[in-house]
Design an enzyme around this catalytic site. Structure first.
Site, short mmCIF file in Angstrom:
data_model
loop_
_atom_site.label_atom_id
_atom_site.label_comp_id
_atom_site.label_asym_id
_atom_site.label_seq_id
_atom_site.Cartn_x
_atom_site.Cartn_y
_atom_site.Cartn_z
CG ASP A 77 -2.18 0.76 1.10
OD1 ASP A 77 -2.29 1.55 0.16
OD2 ASP A 77 -3.07 0.59 1.97
CG ASP A 80 -9.32 2.89 -0.42
OD1 ASP A 80 -8.89 1.73 -0.61
OD2 ASP A 80 -8.65 3.77 0.14
C1 DGJ Z 1 -5.82 1.97 1.97
C2 DGJ Z 1 -6.24 0.76 1.20
O1 DGJ Z 1 -6.73 1.13 -0.05
C3 DGJ Z 1 -7.25 -0.02 2.01
O2 DGJ Z 1 -7.70 -1.13 1.28
C4 DGJ Z 1 -6.62 -0.45 3.29
O3 DGJ Z 1 -5.58 -1.35 3.04
C5 DGJ Z 1 -6.10 0.76 4.04
N1 DGJ Z 1 -5.25 1.58 3.23
C6 DGJ Z 1 -5.35 0.34 5.28
O4 DGJ Z 1 -4.75 1.39 5.91
#
Ligand code: DGJ
Length: 698
Positions: free
Chosen positions: A450, A519
Site C-alpha cells: 500500500d 477504496d
Molecule cells: C488503503 C487501502 O486502499 C485499504 O484497502 C486499506 O488497506 C487501508 N489503506 C489500510 O490502511
C-alpha cells in the site's frame, strides 16, 4: 521479421499494423506512417518534403519529427531538453547509425552536432499485440556534466487532420478511472501526475479516434510504463493539423545530471493502432499485460478475504482466526490480514515503519495465525506499506532524516505519515532486509503493498545528486526494493495499492500481479470505475471485493443485494470484504454459492477476451467475457439506475465463433455465434438488479 529497412527508412510491422519513419531531405528522423499493415514494403510513404513558406510558419510545425528537440524555429512540444556546461540549451541531433538488434528491436542513434551527447531511440515491436514500445537512452560521451531537463519516452504522431478526440482516465481518490472523451483542439492538452505516484487523478493512458465505437473504427492508443510523476502532452500545433502525443517523465521539477560517461534510460512507452474500436485497443493492451508484463501470467487468481472494511484496526489474533474459520467455510482461498498487525498500530497515527508483529495482538508472532489459516486450507496474505513512516515509530525516532523533507520546512503529514526517501540506497537496503526477513520467516503467499499519501516538501537531505532527481530515483528505488524481494520470493503474489488505484500502471505490473482499483467498493460506483479501468487493464489484474458497502466517507449504507455486489466483483478478481461475523446462515450459503460460481467461470473472466457491451453511464452496464477457444463465455448485466420509465438493456453478443453453435442462459435456442452476434437481445432489469448468464458452445 518485424523490422524492415529501406535506405535510411525503417518499417516496424506487427501482425496487423505498421509504423514507419525515415530521414527526410534535411536528415531529420521523420515519422511517415502508422496504421494498417500494407502488403509491400514499398507501399509505405517516403518522408514528406517540408518547405518553409513564411518566416513565422517554420517547417517544424509540419514536420513529424520522431524525437523533437528544441532547436531552430521549432515551437512544438519538444521531447527532450538539456543544458550543456557552457549554458547552451538547445540540442541539434544528427543521425549516426541504425542497428537492428534482433528480430524485434531497432536502435537509432543520434548525436548532437556539437556536444558529446548521444541519444539512442529504442524501438521494440510486439507483433502479436500490435504494439510498438519505445524508450530512449541518453549518454554523455564527454567529460563535462550535462543536465537533462526533459527526457520523454516518445512522441507519437497520428495521421494529419482535425476531428480527433482524446479519451483518457481522470478522477480522484474514491472515484478513480473515470473515462472522459473530449475533442482535441489546437494547443496542448496536458495530463500529468506531480504526486510521486501515478495518481488517482490521471492515468498515463490515452486513445485518439475520430469516430470510433466500442467495436468499430480506427483508434490510436498508448500508455506509459512508469509508477511516478509523468506527463502526457496531446498537441495540435496552432494553425497546423499535425496532431501528436508526447509522453514520458514529468519535467516539472525534474533534473537528471549525466556526468562523464553516464547514461540514463527513460521508462517505456507503449502504443498501438487498431481498426477494431475501443475494444480492439483494450484487447491489445490486455493480452500484452497478461502475457508479457505481470510476474505470474498463468496463475489463476485466488478468491481472497480481507477484513479491512469489516474490522479496520479492531482485531487481534483470535478475531483473525475466527474470521479465518468462517472464510474457509465459504470457499475463500487466500486469507489476507490488512493494516494493523504490526507494532503499535492500533490507529493510523503510529507504527508505520516497524514491521514486526504487535506483541499484544500477536504475543506468539504471526506463525500461529498463519498455520491456522494454512490448516484451514487457505493461503495467507499480509498488508504492508513499506514507503511510509509514522513520526510515532521506532524507525522515525532512529532515522528522522530518512524521510523526504526540507531541513528548514515543517514536514507536512498526511494520514499522520511521512514518506521514506526511497531514492536513498540506505533506505532501500533497510527495506529489503526487513521485508526479506518477514517473508523468509513466514509462509506468506500474498503481499498487499500500500502507499497512502502523496509527496510534499520534495527535499532530499544530503543528496549525492541534484535533489530534483528525487522524483525518478524514488521510483527506481521502489522498483529495486520490490524487484529484489520478488527475486528472493518468486512465488509470492503482490498487489499494488495506493489508497485504492493511486498506483495503477504498466510499470508496477512488472512487480504486482493485481491492483487494488479503488477504496470505493460500492458496487454501483465500482461498475463505472471498472469500466474505466478496463480500458487499459485486463480483468486478471482488477481486484474487486464484495463488501457491506458501509465504508463511504459519510458512512451511508447503500441497499444493494448480495447478488448485485457479487456480480460486480466477479467482473475481475473476486474478493470478499464483508464482516463475516454479521452474515446470516442464508447469506453464508449465498456467499458460498457465488464463490463456487466464480470458481467455475474465473478462467473465462481472468484469461478470456473482454467485451464492454454497455457503458454504466447509460443506465445499464454489461460486460461479456469469452475464453480464448471461444467455447465458454459469461455475460454480466446490471441496471445501474434509471428513473422510470426504463427501456430494457439491448445488446448484441460479441467475440463468438460465427460458425459454432451456442446456448445463452436465459434465451431460447441453440444458435450460431453469428446469429447471436447479429440479433439484438434484450434483458429487463429493475433498478439495481443484475444477472449473470453463461454462454456455452454445444
Ligand atoms: C488503503 C487501502 O486502499 C485499504 O484497502 C486499506 O488497506 C487501508 N489503506 C489500510 O490502511
Amino acid at each position: 521479421m518485424a523490422i524492415h529497412t529501406r535506405e535510411n527508412y525503417w518499417i516496424l510491422e506487427t501482425d496487423r499494423t505498421a509504423y514507419a519513419f525515415g530521414l527526410d531531405a534535411d536528415g531529420v528522423l521523420t515519422h511517415c506512417y502508422w496504421g494498417a499493415r500494407l502488403p509491400y514494403v514499398d507501399d509505405y510513404p517516403a518522408p514528406p518534403v517540408v518547405q518553409v513558406w513564411a518566416s513565422f510558419n517554420g517547417p517544424e510545425h509540419r514536420r513529424r519529427e520522431e524525437y523533437p528537440t528544441p532547436t531552430g524555429l521549432k515551437y512544438v512540444e519538444p521531447s527532450f531538453k538539456a543544458v550543456y556546461a557552457d549554458g547552451v540549451r538547445d540540442t541539434v541531433l544528427t543521425f549516426a547509425r541504425a542497428e537492428v538488434v534482433d528480430d524485434a528491436t531497432l536502435h537509432i542513434t543520434l548525436n548532437d552536432t556539437h556536444y558529446p551527447l548521444t541519444i539512442t531511440l529504442i524501438y521494440t515491436v510486439h507483433p502479436k499485440y500490435d504494439l510498438i514500445e519505445r524508450a530512449v537512452k541518453v549518454t554523455n560521451t564527454g567529460s563535462d556534466a550535462i543536465r537533462l531537463e526533459r527526457a520523454f519516452s516518445a512522441s507519437w504522431h497520428i495521421p494529419a487532420g482535425m476531428g480527433w478526440h482524446l479519451r483518457h482516465l481522470t478522477g480522484k481518490w474514491f472515484d478513480e478511472f473515470q473515462l472522459t472523451r473530449e475533442p482535441l483542439t489546437e494547443g496542448v492538452k496536458v495530463l500529468e501526475s506531480r504526486r510521486i505516484t501515478t495518481s488517482h487523478h490521471h492515468n498515463p493512458f490515452f486513445t485518439l479516434d475520430r469516430d470510433a465505437s466500442e467495436s468499430t473504427g480506427d483508434v490510436y492508443f498508448g500508455a506509459l510504463a512508469w509508477s511516478g510523476t509523468w506527463k502526457l502532452a496531446a498537441e495540435i500545433p496552432a494553425g497546423f493539423d499535425t496532431p501528436r502525443v508526447s509522453i514520458g517523465l514529468n519535467d516539472w521539477d525534474f533534473a537528471r545530471v549525466l556526468n562523464a560517461g553516464e547514461t540514463f534510460t527513460t521508462p517505456s512507452a507503449l502504443a498501438g493502432y487498431t481498426d477494431a474500436g475501443y475494444t480492439g485497443a483494450s484487447q491489445c493492451l490486455h493480452n500484452y499485460i497478461r502475457a508479457r508484463v505481470v510476474p505470474h501470467p498463468q496463475h489463476l487468481r485466488p478468491v481472497l478475504y480481507n477484513a479491512w472494511e469489516a474490522a479496520m484496526f479492531d482485531f487481534d489474533a483470535q478475531k483473525q482466526m475466527a474470521l479465518a474459520e468462517i472464510a474457509a467455510e465459504l470457499g475463500i482461498e487466500l486469507f489476507v490480514m490488512d493494516d494493523g498487525w504490526f507494532k503499535g498500530r492500533y490507529h493510523d497515527s503510529a507504527g508505520l515503519g516497524d514491521w514486526t508483529p504487535d506483541a499484544q495482538r500477536f504475543p506468539e508472532g504471526l506463525t500461529p495465525l498463519i498455520e491456522r489459516v494454512n490448516t484451514l486450507g487457505m493461503d495467507f496474505g499480509l498488508w504492508i506499506e513499506p514507503e511510509m513512516v509514522n513520526p510515532d515509530s521506532d524507525l522515525y525516532r532512529a532515522h528522522p532524516d530518512w524521510v523526504i523533507h526540507y531541513a528548514t520546512r515543517a514536514r507536512t503529514e498526511a494520514r499522520n505519515q511521512l514518506i521514506l526517501n526511497l531514492a536513498r540506497s540506505d533506505v532501500q537496503d533497510y527495506l529489503i532486509n526487513t521485508l526479506d526477513a518477514l517473508l523468509s520467516a513466514h509462509n506468506i503467499a500474498f503481499i498487499k503493498w500500500d502507499m497512502n499519501r502523496n509527496v510534499s516538501e520534495p527535499g532530499w537531505h544530503d543528496a549525492p545528486h541534484d535533489p530534483r532527481e528525487l522524483w525518478v530515483r524514488y521510483v527506481e528505488g521502489v522498483y529495486r526494493v520490490w524487484g529484489t524481494l520478488r527475486e528472493r520470493h518468486p512465488k509470492v503474489l503482490w498487489q499494488s495499492c495506493s489508497g485504492g488505484g493511486g498506483r495503477a500502471d504498466i510499470g508496477i505490473l512488472r512487480f504486482a500481479d493485481q491492483i487494488w482499483v479503488s477504496d470505493n467498493t460500492l458496487a454501483t460506483s465500482r461498475l463505472n470505475i471498472q469500466h474505466g479501468f478496463s480500458q487499459l487493464f485486463p480483468a486478471s489484474v482488477m481486484e474487486a471485493w464484495v463488501t457491506d458497502g458501509t465504508w463511504t466517507p459519510d458512512h451511508t449504507v447503500v441497499p444493494v443485494s448480495l447478488e448485485y455486489r457479487f456480480h460486480a466483483a466477479m467482473c475481475g478478481v473476486l474478493g470478499v470484504g464483508t464482516n463475516l461475523f454479521h452474515l446470516s446462515d442464508a447469506e453464508k450459503r449465498e456467499t458460498r454459492r457465488w464463490i463456487d460460481f466464480y470458481k467455475n467461470i474465473r478462467h473465462i473472466v481472468q484469461f478470456g477476451d473482454q467485451y464492454r457491451l454497455a457503458d454504466p453511464r447509460s443506465g445499464y452496464a454489461a460486460v461479456q467475457y469469452v475464453d480464448s477457444e471461444q467455447r465458454d463465455g459469461v455475460l454480466f448485466a446490471f441496471r445501474t439506475f434509471i428513473a422510470d420509465p426504463a427501456l430494457p438493456l439491448r445488446f448484441m453478443l460479441r467475440g463468438l465463433d460465427p460458425q459454432a453453435r451456442y446456448t445463452v442462459e436465459g434465451f431460447d435456442g441453440v444458435r450460431s455465434g453469428k446469429a447471436w452476434m447479429h440479433t439484438p437481445l434484450e434483458i429487463s432489469l429493475g433498478n439495481l438488479q443484475s444477472t449473470a448468464r453463461r454462454i456455452t458452445r454445444v
